[in-house]
Write a protein that holds these residues in place. Structure first.
Motif, mmCIF file in Angstrom:
data_model
loop_
_atom_site.group_PDB
_atom_site.id
_atom_site.type_symbol
_atom_site.label_atom_id
_atom_site.label_comp_id
_atom_site.label_asym_id
_atom_site.label_seq_id
_atom_site.Cartn_x
_atom_site.Cartn_y
_atom_site.Cartn_z
ATOM 1 N N GLU A 1 -6.758 2.765 -12.444
ATOM 2 C CA GLU A 1 -6.301 3.175 -11.112
ATOM 3 C C GLU A 1 -5.389 2.102 -10.503
ATOM 4 O O GLU A 1 -4.378 2.425 -9.867
ATOM 5 C CB GLU A 1 -7.507 3.399 -10.186
ATOM 6 N N ASN B 1 -1.197 2.142 -9.469
ATOM 7 C CA ASN B 1 -0.527 1.613 -8.274
ATOM 8 C C ASN B 1 0.669 0.743 -8.649
ATOM 9 O O ASN B 1 1.724 0.801 -8.021
ATOM 10 C CB ASN B 1 -1.515 0.792 -7.444
ATOM 11 N N THR C 1 -9.671 -3.076 -8.470
ATOM 12 C CA THR C 1 -9.646 -1.649 -8.139
ATOM 13 C C THR C 1 -8.294 -1.292 -7.538
ATOM 14 O O THR C 1 -7.466 -2.158 -7.225
ATOM 15 C CB THR C 1 -10.751 -1.313 -7.135
ATOM 16 N N SER D 1 -7.744 -0.055 -4.535
ATOM 17 C CA SER D 1 -7.630 -0.539 -3.158
ATOM 18 C C SER D 1 -7.339 -2.034 -3.128
ATOM 19 O O SER D 1 -6.552 -2.511 -2.309
ATOM 20 C CB SER D 1 -8.927 -0.241 -2.389
ATOM 21 N N GLU D 2 -7.965 -2.798 -4.027
ATOM 22 C CA GLU D 2 -7.693 -4.232 -4.093
ATOM 23 C C GLU D 2 -6.249 -4.489 -4.531
ATOM 24 O O GLU D 2 -5.583 -5.399 -4.026
ATOM 25 C CB GLU D 2 -8.660 -4.911 -5.065
ATOM 26 N N SER E 1 -3.729 -2.587 -3.928
ATOM 27 C CA SER E 1 -2.856 -2.287 -2.794
ATOM 28 C C SER E 1 -2.710 -3.496 -1.878
ATOM 29 O O SER E 1 -1.635 -3.763 -1.340
ATOM 30 C CB SER E 1 -3.402 -1.100 -2.004
ATOM 31 N N ASN F 1 -2.050 -0.232 2.021
ATOM 32 C CA ASN F 1 -2.551 0.986 1.380
ATOM 33 C C ASN F 1 -1.701 2.202 1.692
ATOM 34 O O ASN F 1 -1.568 3.107 0.879
ATOM 35 C CB ASN F 1 -3.993 1.260 1.828
ATOM 36 N N ASP F 2 -1.121 2.208 2.908
ATOM 37 C CA ASP F 2 -0.372 3.400 3.300
ATOM 38 C C ASP F 2 0.995 3.439 2.651
ATOM 39 O O ASP F 2 1.695 4.438 2.749
ATOM 40 C CB ASP F 2 -0.198 3.434 4.831
ATOM 41 N N THR G 1 0.339 6.692 -4.624
ATOM 42 C CA THR G 1 -0.626 7.163 -5.616
ATOM 43 C C THR G 1 -0.659 8.679 -5.548
ATOM 44 O O THR G 1 -0.020 9.307 -4.711
ATOM 45 C CB THR G 1 -2.028 6.596 -5.335
ATOM 46 N N ASP H 1 -1.595 9.993 -2.072
ATOM 47 C CA ASP H 1 -0.814 9.597 -0.907
ATOM 48 C C ASP H 1 0.135 10.700 -0.482
ATOM 49 O O ASP H 1 0.664 11.445 -1.290
ATOM 50 C CB ASP H 1 0.020 8.343 -1.210
#
Length: 507
Positions: A401, A405, A435, A437-438, A440, A448-449, A453, A456
């Protein structure tokens, strides 16, 4: 009464020539061996004030002598064609002054003329049809050989001296060249930040580029590598050099944008001692260092108008003069230039010479940006990850994942930005596995925004790359309170690059 063979002049001439040949073949100190040779010549043939002049920068200077003091050596200099000595050098023929007391061609700059001195003979030192210097000697009242015999003897030893001096000069030039190259490569090693190894990538765009490199590497044609900042233009230039017939010769680099206009010409063409305030010694430029090899000029679109004119001349004639000098230097250099700027538009705007553009753009190579290279991103991530983990002695795992990203990020700074990002990931990431999120949070400037992905709503189809880059730039500047150096670190690009982008978007 008939003289014995041991005392005849012909026998003495042969002996002194043999002695001179032995002296110059066994000695590593060229000046001392030449002075010993001149002493042997003086003693055997009863000559006076034997001297060897060496040609340097169109002037004849005393290199070795018998009968000259320090002051006389300093003042005894001749231009080509000046006096008997200069005339011998210019005409490349022996010059005989039968009576030095009434011949105006004998200038007597050293002041060595006296009542014992009758004549002067100057014979040129010639090696491979090039004038190296002059050997001169006086005939005195004690000299027992005539003009023809003296000219013959001096002509024979002049050929020995000329080859000896010429060979020594070639060795010294090679030593100087190797010293300059050693210093250059040391500076390159000390200042080198990015070391990608060889080019990495299997995408269709990269495969097409490899084919072009293979076709043109063996020629000496000038090449213009074009692409965005950080796409690896230097690697392409290096690959061309390594696959060319010049691969054993120097590969010299210069980033034109990193040098001020006032210093760029000195970096390219070198300078003479005293050419400007800080020029404390003569220095070779990159063209001289690259002689026989390849010169890579990065950011060629940033050079000044005056440097463009001089560069055009080198490309046309393969010759130039150092800053502050008048001697024309000829070089055999293969040029590879690179730019991320729109040279065609610069030509239209009058910012770049059209004739220079056509000289540079003989074979263009367009490097694709990283965002268009598909799975090459994954190959590069793994390459930089392995190297960074080895350097920092730390194991970091990137989950599928998180890799998605990385694949989705637009990489406005291209491969260079990717390398810096992976370095940051290894230093800050968890060994248990990073991960999505990490990842990002670890990606430069984009939260994140902003990372694209599958879940999104943001899509690259909705915004141009310039819009994405500008927003990322503004975000980084805001976070760092508009400190460009800190913002550059956040974005994973250099301070020079961020300065260029700030100017580009008018921020």
């Amino acid at each position: 009464m008939k003289k014995s063979c041991e005392t005849c002049l012909t026998h003495k001439e042969l002996l002194v020539i043999y002695d001179i040949a032995s002296l110059i073949s066994d000695s590593r100190d060229i000046q001392k061996s030449l002075e010993k040779s001149l002493m042997a010549l003086k003693n055997s043939l009863d000559l006076g004030n034997c001297v060897i002049y060496k040609l340097e920068d169109e002037m004849l200077h005393i290199f070795a002598s018998i009968g000259f003091n320090k002051h006389q050596k300093a003042i005894s200099e001749y231009k080509l064609g000046e006096g008997a000595t200069g005339l011998a050098a210019k005409s490349m023929e022996p010059v005989v002054i039968e009576n030095i007391h009434n011949d105006i061609i004998f200038l007597n700059k050293s002041g060595n003329k006296n009542s014992e001195t009758i004549s002067y003979i100057a014979v040129p030192l010639i090696a491979e049809n090039n004038i190296v210097g002059v050997i001169g000697a006086n005939l005195t009242k004690n000299t027992r050989i005539d003009f023809d015999a003296t000219v013959r003897a001096l002509s024979i030893v002049s050929s020995l001296f000329a080859q000896y001096i010429s060979s020594n000069m070639a060795v010294e030039l090679e030593k100087e060249r190797l010293k300059d190259l050693k210093q250059y490569y040391k500076m390159e090693w000390d200042s080198k930040v990015h070391n990608f190894g060889d080019i990495i990538g299997d995408s269709k765009e990269m495969q097409n580029m490899y084919k072009v490199i293979d076709r043109i590497a063996g020629s000496d044609v000038t090449i213009l590598v074009r692409g965005e900042t950080g796409t690896g233009k230097e690697l392409v230039a290096s690959a061309i050099h390594k696959r060319s017939k010049r691969e054993e010769e120097p590969f010299i680099k210069l980033n034109c944008a990193a040098i001020t206009d006032s210093l760029l010409e000195s970096e390219l063409f070198g300078h003479e001692k005293g050419a400007f305030t800080d020029a404390k010694e003569t220095r070779k430029g990159r063209f001289e260092l690259a002689d026989g090899g390849t010169l890579f000029l990065d950011e060629i679109g940033d050079i000044s108008a005056s440097a463009q004119v001089k560069l055009l001349r080198v490309l046309q004639e393969r010759e130039f003069e150092r800053v502050g000098g008048s001697k024309t230097i000829h070089v055999n250099v293969r040029l590879v230039a690179a730019t991320n700027r729109d040279l065609e538009q610069m030509v239209k705007d009058g910012e770049f010479r059209e004739d220079l553009y056509y000289r540079l753009n003989v074979i263009p190579i367009d490097l694709p940006p990283l965002r268009k290279r598909g799975n090459d991103i994954k190959l590069l991530v793994n390459f930089f990850l392995q190297r960074s983990m080895q350097n920092h002695k730390k194991n970091v795992v990137i989950t599928d994942e998180a890799m998605a990203n990385l694949m989705a990020y637009p990489w406005p700074g291209n491969v260079r930005e990717l390398e810096n990002t992976i370095e940051r990931i290894v230093l800050m990431g968890s060994e248990d596995g990073i991960t999505a999120s990490e990842m990002s949070l670890l990606l430069p400037a984009l939260g994140n925004d902003r990372v694209v992905t599958s879940s999104d709503s943001f899509s690259l189809d909705n915004k141009t790359l310039d819009e994405v880059e500008e927003e990322a730039l503004i975000s980084a500047l805001k976070k760092t309170e508009y400190n460009q150096a800190e913002a550059a670190k956040v974005l994973g690009i250099t301070q020079r690059q961020i300065g260029y982008k700030v100017k580009k978007y008018g921020i």
